[in-house]
Design a protein around this motif. Structure first.
Motif, mmCIF file in Angstrom:
data_model
loop_
_atom_site.group_PDB
_atom_site.id
_atom_site.type_symbol
_atom_site.label_atom_id
_atom_site.label_comp_id
_atom_site.label_asym_id
_atom_site.label_seq_id
_atom_site.Cartn_x
_atom_site.Cartn_y
_atom_site.Cartn_z
ATOM 1 N N ALA A 86 -6.506 -29.085 12.521
ATOM 2 C CA ALA A 86 -7.258 -27.836 12.363
ATOM 3 C C ALA A 86 -6.633 -26.952 11.286
ATOM 4 C CB ALA A 86 -7.304 -27.095 13.696
ATOM 5 N N ALA A 87 -5.318 -27.095 11.085
ATOM 6 C CA ALA A 87 -4.627 -26.299 10.070
ATOM 7 C C ALA A 87 -4.749 -26.904 8.678
ATOM 8 C CB ALA A 87 -3.149 -26.158 10.432
ATOM 9 N N GLY A 88 -5.326 -28.098 8.581
ATOM 10 C CA GLY A 88 -5.527 -28.688 7.258
ATOM 11 C C GLY A 88 -4.685 -29.898 6.946
ATOM 12 N N ALA A 116 -6.054 -40.459 17.255
ATOM 13 C CA ALA A 116 -7.010 -39.872 18.197
ATOM 14 C C ALA A 116 -7.515 -38.519 17.717
ATOM 15 C CB ALA A 116 -6.369 -39.733 19.579
ATOM 16 N N ALA A 117 -6.691 -37.811 16.956
ATOM 17 C CA ALA A 117 -7.085 -36.506 16.426
ATOM 18 C C ALA A 117 -7.886 -36.626 15.137
ATOM 19 C CB ALA A 117 -5.845 -35.651 16.184
ATOM 20 N N GLY A 118 -8.066 -37.853 14.655
ATOM 21 C CA GLY A 118 -8.841 -38.059 13.444
ATOM 22 C C GLY A 118 -8.060 -37.932 12.159
ATOM 23 N N ILE A 119 -6.730 -38.051 12.244
ATOM 24 C CA ILE A 119 -5.880 -37.978 11.058
ATOM 25 C C ILE A 119 -5.477 -39.391 10.649
ATOM 26 C CG2 ILE A 119 -3.667 -37.188 10.129
ATOM 27 C CD1 ILE A 119 -3.835 -34.801 11.985
ATOM 28 N N PRO A 120 -5.795 -39.826 9.434
ATOM 29 C CA PRO A 120 -5.327 -41.130 8.969
ATOM 30 C C PRO A 120 -3.804 -41.187 9.001
ATOM 31 C CG PRO A 120 -6.997 -40.250 7.492
ATOM 32 C CD PRO A 120 -6.623 -39.139 8.430
ATOM 33 N N VAL A 121 -3.270 -42.256 9.557
ATOM 34 C CA VAL A 121 -1.830 -42.356 9.752
ATOM 35 C C VAL A 121 -1.320 -43.688 9.226
ATOM 36 C CG1 VAL A 121 -2.047 -43.316 12.088
ATOM 37 C CG2 VAL A 121 0.028 -42.081 11.458
ATOM 38 N N GLY A 122 -0.110 -43.669 8.726
ATOM 39 C CA GLY A 122 0.540 -44.881 8.261
ATOM 40 C C GLY A 122 2.009 -44.867 8.631
ATOM 41 N N ALA A 123 2.674 -45.990 8.363
ATOM 42 C CA ALA A 123 4.082 -46.149 8.724
ATOM 43 C C ALA A 123 4.922 -46.318 7.463
ATOM 44 C CB ALA A 123 4.251 -47.371 9.620
ATOM 45 N N TYR A 124 6.172 -45.822 7.530
ATOM 46 C CA TYR A 124 7.078 -46.073 6.410
ATOM 47 C C TYR A 124 8.376 -46.701 6.893
ATOM 48 C CZ TYR A 124 9.864 -41.647 7.042
ATOM 49 O OH TYR A 124 10.665 -40.630 7.497
ATOM 50 N N HIS A 125 8.966 -47.472 5.985
ATOM 51 C CA HIS A 125 10.230 -48.158 6.233
ATOM 52 C C HIS A 125 11.288 -47.571 5.317
ATOM 53 C CE1 HIS A 125 13.078 -51.436 7.024
ATOM 54 N NE2 HIS A 125 13.329 -51.412 5.724
ATOM 55 N N VAL A 245 4.317 -26.172 9.701
ATOM 56 C CA VAL A 245 2.912 -26.559 9.846
ATOM 57 C C VAL A 245 2.504 -26.350 11.302
ATOM 58 C CG1 VAL A 245 1.294 -28.492 9.736
ATOM 59 C CG2 VAL A 245 3.060 -28.226 7.969
ATOM 60 N N PRO A 246 1.397 -25.675 11.563
ATOM 61 C CA PRO A 246 0.941 -25.498 12.942
ATOM 62 C C PRO A 246 0.833 -26.840 13.672
ATOM 63 C CG PRO A 246 -0.325 -24.087 11.491
ATOM 64 C CD PRO A 246 0.516 -24.955 10.604
ATOM 65 N N GLY A 247 1.371 -26.870 14.879
ATOM 66 C CA GLY A 247 1.350 -28.080 15.683
ATOM 67 C C GLY A 247 2.578 -28.953 15.547
ATOM 68 N N VAL A 248 3.425 -28.665 14.542
ATOM 69 C CA VAL A 248 4.621 -29.479 14.295
ATOM 70 C C VAL A 248 5.857 -28.684 14.684
ATOM 71 C CG1 VAL A 248 5.947 -30.799 12.627
ATOM 72 C CG2 VAL A 248 3.455 -30.617 12.382
ATOM 73 N N PRO A 249 6.621 -29.140 15.685
ATOM 74 C CA PRO A 249 7.853 -28.427 16.040
ATOM 75 C C PRO A 249 8.867 -28.487 14.895
ATOM 76 C CG PRO A 249 7.186 -29.963 17.780
ATOM 77 C CD PRO A 249 6.366 -30.286 16.572
#
Length: 275
Positions: A86-88, A116-125, A245-249
């Motif tokens: 929601a914050a972008g 689930a929140a609709g944010i495209p996500v990926g993994a990094y090594h 960022v809102p939502g991120v501790p």
């Protein structure tokens, strides 16, 4: 990324030691304090975010780019992804593995919630110079299943100045050879070419300007990539390691995509995993 961000909380500082982090999925997530973005407004970054230690942006600034996202690891704890979206927050890369025997527990907790929140996500090594590239690629594949709709995997390769167990600094020729082996294995497995994340000093020392044919994500927290990576082609810019960022501790790395919202949709259509 794993060792580049400046720790804001003294309790976190001791954890940023590369391969000295707790091993395995049983490791607990950090519990950083919650910050309010409205208390850390900073010129040059999007107004919906904040920064605890902002650069004095002049000229080309992150806020001029419309598509932003974050990258995170266990240090951020459990993220409220719906609030972040929601914050972008339009995309997220999460640390999954390091070397050939470390798994970041934040990935299993946060990846499915971001999706689930609709944010495209990926993994990094996070690359470890004292382990063969093939071992590290197999470790990543073992712990990050191919998943349709996920972002391409990322190779985070930078000098690890704080590693207690590996001070190896290969030549540019050796670095590029290791990178090619690692990237080839992941490309074959995931069906999409990984993105390379790196830093200014590593870009210079490893001669990555000549590493053609790959997509780059560049760290540049004290100036635009045009200034710090002359002549570089890049798709993502990490412009802060102390973002709020809102939502991120706590604090988090903030990033921008090098294009318009329409270009972002086109990039996603072309680059997400198909498995």
């Amino acid at each position: 990324m794993a060792i580049s961000r400046r720790a804001v909380f003294s309790g976190l500082a001791l954890t940023l030691a590369g391969c000295g982090a707790p091993k395995g999925k049983q490791a607990r997530l950090m519990r950083p304090s919650t910050l309010a973005a409205s208390n850390y407004r900073a010129a040059g970054i999007p107004a919906r975010f904040g920064d605890t230690d902002p650069h004095d942006w002049e000229g080309l600034a992150p806020a001029q780019l419309p598509v932003h996202g974050i990258d995170a690891a266990r240090y951020q704890g459990e993220i409220d992804w719906r609030r972040a979206r929601a914050a972008g927050v339009s995309f997220a890369w999460l640390k999954a593995t390091e070397g050939g025997d470390h798994v970041d527990p934040g990935f299993s907790v946060n990846a499915h919630r971001a999706r689930a929140a609709g944010i495209p996500v990926g993994a990094y090594h996070f690359y470890y110079f004292c382990r063969p590239a093939e071992d590290q690629a197999r470790w990543f594949i073992r712990n990050v299943p191919a998943r349709a709709g996920d972002l391409p995997p990322v190779l985070d390769i930078e000098w690890n100045h704080t590693s207690p167990s590996c001070r190896r600094r290969p030549s540019a020729h050796q670095v590029q050879a290791e990178m090619r082996r690692f990237l080839a294995i992941l490309t074959a497995h995931y069906g999409t070419r990984p993105i390379i994340y790196t830093t200014v000093d590593f870009w210079r020392d490893a001669g990555l300007r000549r590493f053609a044919g790959h997509e780059f994500w560049l760290r540049s927290v004290a100036g635009h990539p045009l200034d710090n990576y002359p002549g570089a082609d890049w798709s993502f810019w990490q412009y802060s390691g102390t973002g709020v960022v809102p939502g991120v501790p706590g604090t988090v790395d903030m990033n921008a995509f090098a294009g318009s919202p329409a270009a972002w949709e086109g990039w996603l259509a072309a680059r997400v995993q198909r498995a």
